[in-house]
Design a protein around this motif. Structure first.
Motif, PDB file in Angstrom:
ATOM      1  N   SER A   7       2.597  -7.115  -2.331  1.00 24.15           N
ATOM      2  CA  SER A   7       3.333  -5.989  -2.883  1.00 24.15           C
ATOM      3  C   SER A   7       2.430  -5.125  -3.766  1.00 24.15           C
ATOM      4  O   SER A   7       1.795  -5.632  -4.708  1.00 24.15           O
ATOM      5  N   ASP A   8       2.356  -3.837  -3.443  1.00 20.26           N
ATOM      6  CA  ASP A   8       1.686  -2.836  -4.279  1.00 20.26           C
ATOM      7  C   ASP A   8       0.270  -3.215  -4.700  1.00 20.26           C
ATOM      8  O   ASP A   8      -0.054  -3.242  -5.898  1.00 20.26           O
ATOM      9  N   PRO A   9      -0.640  -3.500  -3.751  1.00 21.41           N
ATOM     10  CA  PRO A   9      -2.035  -3.744  -4.139  1.00 21.41           C
ATOM     11  C   PRO A   9      -2.630  -2.480  -4.740  1.00 21.41           C
ATOM     12  O   PRO A   9      -2.236  -1.363  -4.379  1.00 21.41           O
ATOM     13  N   PRO A  10      -3.575  -2.608  -5.663  1.00 17.29           N
ATOM     14  CA  PRO A  10      -4.088  -1.430  -6.386  1.00 17.29           C
ATOM     15  C   PRO A  10      -4.806  -0.416  -5.501  1.00 17.29           C
ATOM     16  O   PRO A  10      -4.889   0.753  -5.868  1.00 17.29           O
ATOM     17  N   ASP A  11      -5.319  -0.852  -4.336  1.00 20.84           N
ATOM     18  CA  ASP A  11      -6.027   0.089  -3.466  1.00 20.84           C
ATOM     19  C   ASP A  11      -5.116   0.731  -2.422  1.00 20.84           C
ATOM     20  O   ASP A  11      -5.576   1.497  -1.583  1.00 20.84           O
ATOM     21  N   GLY A  12      -3.835   0.400  -2.430  1.00 21.91           N
ATOM     22  CA  GLY A  12      -2.884   1.032  -1.533  1.00 21.91           C
ATOM     23  C   GLY A  12      -2.815   0.440  -0.143  1.00 21.91           C
ATOM     24  O   GLY A  12      -1.989   0.872   0.670  1.00 21.91           O
ATOM     25  N   ARG A  13      -3.650  -0.543   0.161  1.00 25.14           N
ATOM     26  CA  ARG A  13      -3.590  -1.161   1.486  1.00 25.14           C
ATOM     27  C   ARG A  13      -2.331  -2.008   1.642  1.00 25.14           C
ATOM     28  O   ARG A  13      -1.760  -2.493   0.664  1.00 25.14           O
ATOM     29  N   SER A  28      -5.277  -6.154   7.335  1.00 26.22           N
ATOM     30  CA  SER A  28      -4.737  -4.892   6.850  1.00 26.22           C
ATOM     31  C   SER A  28      -3.933  -4.208   7.949  1.00 26.22           C
ATOM     32  O   SER A  28      -4.390  -4.114   9.090  1.00 26.22           O
ATOM     33  N   LEU A  29      -2.752  -3.731   7.605  1.00 24.84           N
ATOM     34  CA  LEU A  29      -1.873  -3.049   8.561  1.00 24.84           C
ATOM     35  C   LEU A  29      -1.980  -1.535   8.386  1.00 24.84           C
ATOM     36  O   LEU A  29      -1.994  -1.032   7.263  1.00 24.84           O
ATOM     37  N   THR A  30      -2.044  -0.828   9.502  1.00 27.88           N
ATOM     38  CA  THR A  30      -2.044   0.634   9.485  1.00 27.88           C
ATOM     39  C   THR A  30      -1.154   1.151  10.602  1.00 27.88           C
ATOM     40  O   THR A  30      -0.931   0.460  11.602  1.00 27.88           O
TER      41      THR A  30
END
Length: 229
Positions: free
Chosen positions: A42-48, A73-75
């Protein structure tokens, strides 16, 4: 917005705070194999958006049952078939690399694979193939095969179309399991590692016709765990 189920199928749509409205029929899928009940941070500091799945594989000799997948990482990306989710190992895997072997531009034939000498149990392998006239291309990692079936358009059983006649593979080899990221995250496959132990060579192969190994990069990895006294 993405609604992602425990069975690794997902839907893309709109969410107004109360109701989710899918923008397509049915469900899509990026994860395959022994993959279940994933969670995201939830809400990692780098936005990933980073996800870890439950790898439902046996762990003989261990004081625990089954395992976690490597974080990925999901995109969301636009594709010819519409918006799809992609999953790729987080870039921090580079911090575990201790030795690198690379090669490229090799013609592959059914009786002439490209062999690269390595040492160890843990690897990150990146390879790109021009499939040419081959019926299958892939990697043999200590007797464990990662293969793309050209006619069936499947990477180790997961559906994946080539891109301009080419396929790419990023393979993470751990002691009990193997994870495969195909075509930069179009598919993500988690499976057990049938043949375990040290590996002395990684072979790129072509079956049923000639192909070209455009590049291969093999990183021998350190364990993420630190030894204690």
């Amino acid at each position: 917005w993405v609604i992602f189920a425990a069975d690794a199928q997902y839907a893309i749509g709109k969410f107004d705070g109360k109701a989710f409205t899918p923008e397509h029929e049915g469900k899509h899928r990026v994860h395959y194999g022994a993959y279940y009940a994933s969670q995201t941070f939830s809400d990692p500091p780098d936005g990933r958006r980073i996800q870890i799945g439950w790898a439902k594989i046996n762990m003989p000799g261990m004081p625990f049952n089954q395992a976690f997948t490597f974080p990925h990482s999901l995109t969301l990306r636009k594709t010819p078939d519409g918006i799809r989710m992609f999953a790729a190992p987080i870039t921090e895997i580079a911090s575990l690399r201790k030795k690198t072997h690379s090669a490229g531009g090799a013609e592959l034939a059914p009786d002439a694979p490209k062999s690269v000498a390595v040492s160890g149990e843990l690897f990150e392998i990146r390879a790109e193939f021009d499939i040419g006239q081959a019926k299958a291309v892939g990697l043999d990692i200590g007797g464990n095969r990662v293969a793309y079936d050209v006619a069936g358009k499947k990477l180790n059983g997961a559906p994946m179309a080539p891109v301009d006649g080419k396929v790419t593979m990023q393979v993470i080899v751990d002691r009990p399991m193997i994870e495969i990221c195909g075509n930069d995250g179009a598919v993500y496959i988690t499976s057990s590692r049938p043949k375990r132990g040290d590996v002395s060579a990684v072979k790129a192969f072509a079956d049923g016709g000639k192909a070209t190994l455009l590049s291969i990069e093999i990183h021998e990895l350190e364990s993420i765990w630190r030894k204690t006294k």
